[in-house]
Design a protein around this motif. Structure first.
Motif, short mmCIF file in Angstrom:
data_model
loop_
_atom_site.label_atom_id
_atom_site.label_comp_id
_atom_site.label_asym_id
_atom_site.label_seq_id
_atom_site.Cartn_x
_atom_site.Cartn_y
_atom_site.Cartn_z
N ALA A 150 0.09 10.17 -31.82
CA ALA A 150 -0.61 10.03 -31.27
C ALA A 150 -0.36 9.36 -29.47
CB ALA A 150 -2.07 9.58 -31.74
N ALA A 190 -7.09 6.04 -32.45
CA ALA A 190 -5.54 7.24 -32.25
C ALA A 190 -6.63 8.11 -31.98
CB ALA A 190 -4.64 7.31 -33.30
N ARG A 215 -4.27 12.64 -25.74
CA ARG A 215 -4.37 12.54 -27.20
C ARG A 215 -5.57 13.57 -27.48
NH1 ARG A 215 -4.85 6.21 -28.78
NH2 ARG A 215 -2.07 6.14 -29.29
N LEU A 253 -4.17 17.00 -28.57
CA LEU A 253 -3.91 17.02 -30.01
C LEU A 253 -5.17 17.25 -31.11
CD1 LEU A 253 -2.16 14.45 -29.98
CD2 LEU A 253 -0.74 16.39 -30.09
N HIS A 271 -5.31 7.57 -22.05
CA HIS A 271 -4.33 7.49 -23.50
C HIS A 271 -5.49 9.04 -23.77
CE1 HIS A 271 -7.95 6.40 -26.44
NE2 HIS A 271 -8.23 5.61 -25.26
N LEU A 300 -4.36 12.45 -37.82
CA LEU A 300 -3.70 12.69 -37.09
C LEU A 300 -2.74 11.27 -37.30
CD1 LEU A 300 -2.75 14.14 -33.89
CD2 LEU A 300 -4.58 12.64 -32.47
N PRO A 326 -8.24 11.43 -35.41
CA PRO A 326 -9.15 12.96 -35.10
C PRO A 326 -10.16 12.54 -35.04
CG PRO A 326 -8.63 13.54 -36.66
CD PRO A 326 -7.70 11.74 -36.91
N THR A 345 -0.58 7.78 -36.20
CA THR A 345 -1.28 6.92 -34.44
C THR A 345 0.34 7.22 -33.99
OG1 THR A 345 -2.28 5.42 -35.71
CG2 THR A 345 -0.98 4.38 -33.76
#
Length: 303
Positions: free
Chosen positions: A181, A256, A229, A232, A225, A176, A258, A178
Motif C-alpha cells: 500500500a 492501509a 490505494r 488496490l 493516500h 493488502l 483493504p 502495508t
C-alpha cells in the motif's frame, strides 16, 4: 514483580481519510495475550483465534520481539515466558494487528518486570518499533489520538469522538500488505493537495467532536493516500456507493486497507453494514461487516 498478566489490546483504524500517518482510533475488537513467567525452560507461545495458523510460535513472533525489545531497553535478558495469544483482529487487513502485537508485547514485559517504565516510555518504544504512531498510540491509550512530533519526542492529543458517530468496518477475505500500500504512493505532492488535506484534516477534528454530518461528509476527503490505494482494493467504488446510499456520511480506507471504514449514525449503522457486505458479495468477495464503537481504555489487564 508479577508472575502472570493477561492483557486485552484493541484493534485500531488509522488515517481516517486526510489524517495520513498521524491519527488513529481504538475500536471494540480485541486481541488478548497472557504472559506467565517460567522458572526455567524455553519460550512457549500458543496462538488461537482468527488467522492463528499463520502466526509464528518461535522467537520471530512479533509480540515476542516487542517483549524482548523491552528487556533490551533495560539492559536485561528476557525471562523464560509462556505467551498465550487469542486473536480477534484479522491479519493484514488495516485494523492494526501489528500494533496489537507490539503494544501487547511491551506492556506484558513491563508488567512482568514490575512496571519500571512509564506509559509514555512504553509508547515511545512502540512508535520506534512500528515506525509511525497512528496505530500503536490508540492501541495503548484508547480513544481517538492525534500524534505530532516535537524533535525526538511526541505530543499526543486526544480527539473527542461524538457518541452519535458509529464506525462500521467491512473486512474482506483478501489481504493488502502495508508495504504494498505504501509502494503506490507518490514521492511528491502538489501544494494544492497539501493545502486540501490540511484544511480537511482540521475540519475532521471538529467534525468528530461535534458529530456535524455535513462537516463529516466533507472532512473525510483525502488526496494523499486514498486515490492511489483504492485502486488496490477490488470493489472499492461499489462498496463506497452502497455505504453512502445506505446512509453513511462517508467511507474511507482503514489504515492501509483493504478493510473499509464507514462513519454513520446509530440509526443507519445496521443498514450500512448490510449494504457494504452485499456490495462486496456481488463482486464475489465474502466480507464481515461490523458496527463497532470507540474503545476508551486502550490496553488493559483483564482477569
Amino acid at each position: 514483580m508479577s508472575q502472570s498478566v493477561t492483557l486485552q489490546v484493541p484493534a485500531t483504524t488509522a488515517n481516517l481519510g486526510p489524517g495520513f500517518d498521524c491519527i488513529g482510533a481504538a475500536l471494540t475488537l480485541y486481541n488478548t495475550c497472557q504472559f506467565s513467567r517460567l522458572d526455567a525452560g524455553e519460550l512457549e507461545i500458543t496462538v488461537s483465534g482468527v488467522d492463528a495458523e499463520r502466526v509464528s510460535t518461535d522467537q520471530s513472533n512479533l509480540l515476542y520481539q516487542a517483549f524482548a525489545k523491552f528487556y533490551e531497553q533495560l539492559g536485561q535478558v528476557p525471562p523464560p515466558v509462556r505467551i498465550q495469544i487469542e486473536l480477534g483482529v484479522p491479519l493484514a487487513r488495516g485494523l492494526g494487528s501489528s500494533a496489537t502485537a507490539i503494544v501487547g508485547g511491551l506492556v506484558g514485559a513491563n508488567w512482568l518486570a514490575g512496571q519500571p517504565l512509564s506509559t509514555t516510555e512504553v509508547m515511545e518504544i512502540a512508535i520506534a518499533i512500528e515506525g509511525h504512531p497512528d496505530n500503536v498510540v490508540p492501541a495503548l491509550l484508547g480513544g481517538c489520538r492525534l500524534a505530532a512530533s516535537r524533535g525526538s519526542a511526541w505530543e499526543i492529543c486526544e480527539v473527542p469522538w461524538h457518541s452519535e458517530i458509529v464506525p462500521v468496518v467491512a473486512i474482506p477475505n483478501f489481504e493488502l500488505s502495508t508495504a504494498e500500500a505504501r509502494r503506490v504512493l507518490p514521492a511528491q505532492y502538489s501544494r494544492a493537495d497539501a493545502i486540501f488535506n490540511t484544511a480537511h484534516f482540521g475540519l475532521l477534528v471538529r467534525a468528530l467532536e461535534t458529530g456535524n454530518p455535513q462537516w463529516l461528509q466533507a472532512a473525510l476527503q483525502d488526496r494523499i493516500h486514498q486515490p492511489y490505494r483504492q485502486t488496490l482494493i477490488s470493489g472499492f467504488d461499489a462498496v463506497r456507493e452502497a455505504a453512502l446510499q445506505a446512509g453513511a456520511y462517508e467511507l474511507v480506507i482503514s489504515g492501509a486497507g483493504p478493510t473499509l471504514l464507514a462513519l454513520t449514525s446509530p440509526q443507519q449503522s445496521a443498514s450500512v453494514c448490510q449494504a457494504m457486505s452485499q456490495a462486496w458479495q456481488q463482486q464475489g468477495i465474502s466480507t464481515q461487516a461490523i458496527a463497532l464503537a470507540i474503545d476508551a481504555d486502550g490496553t488493559k489487564t483483564i482477569d
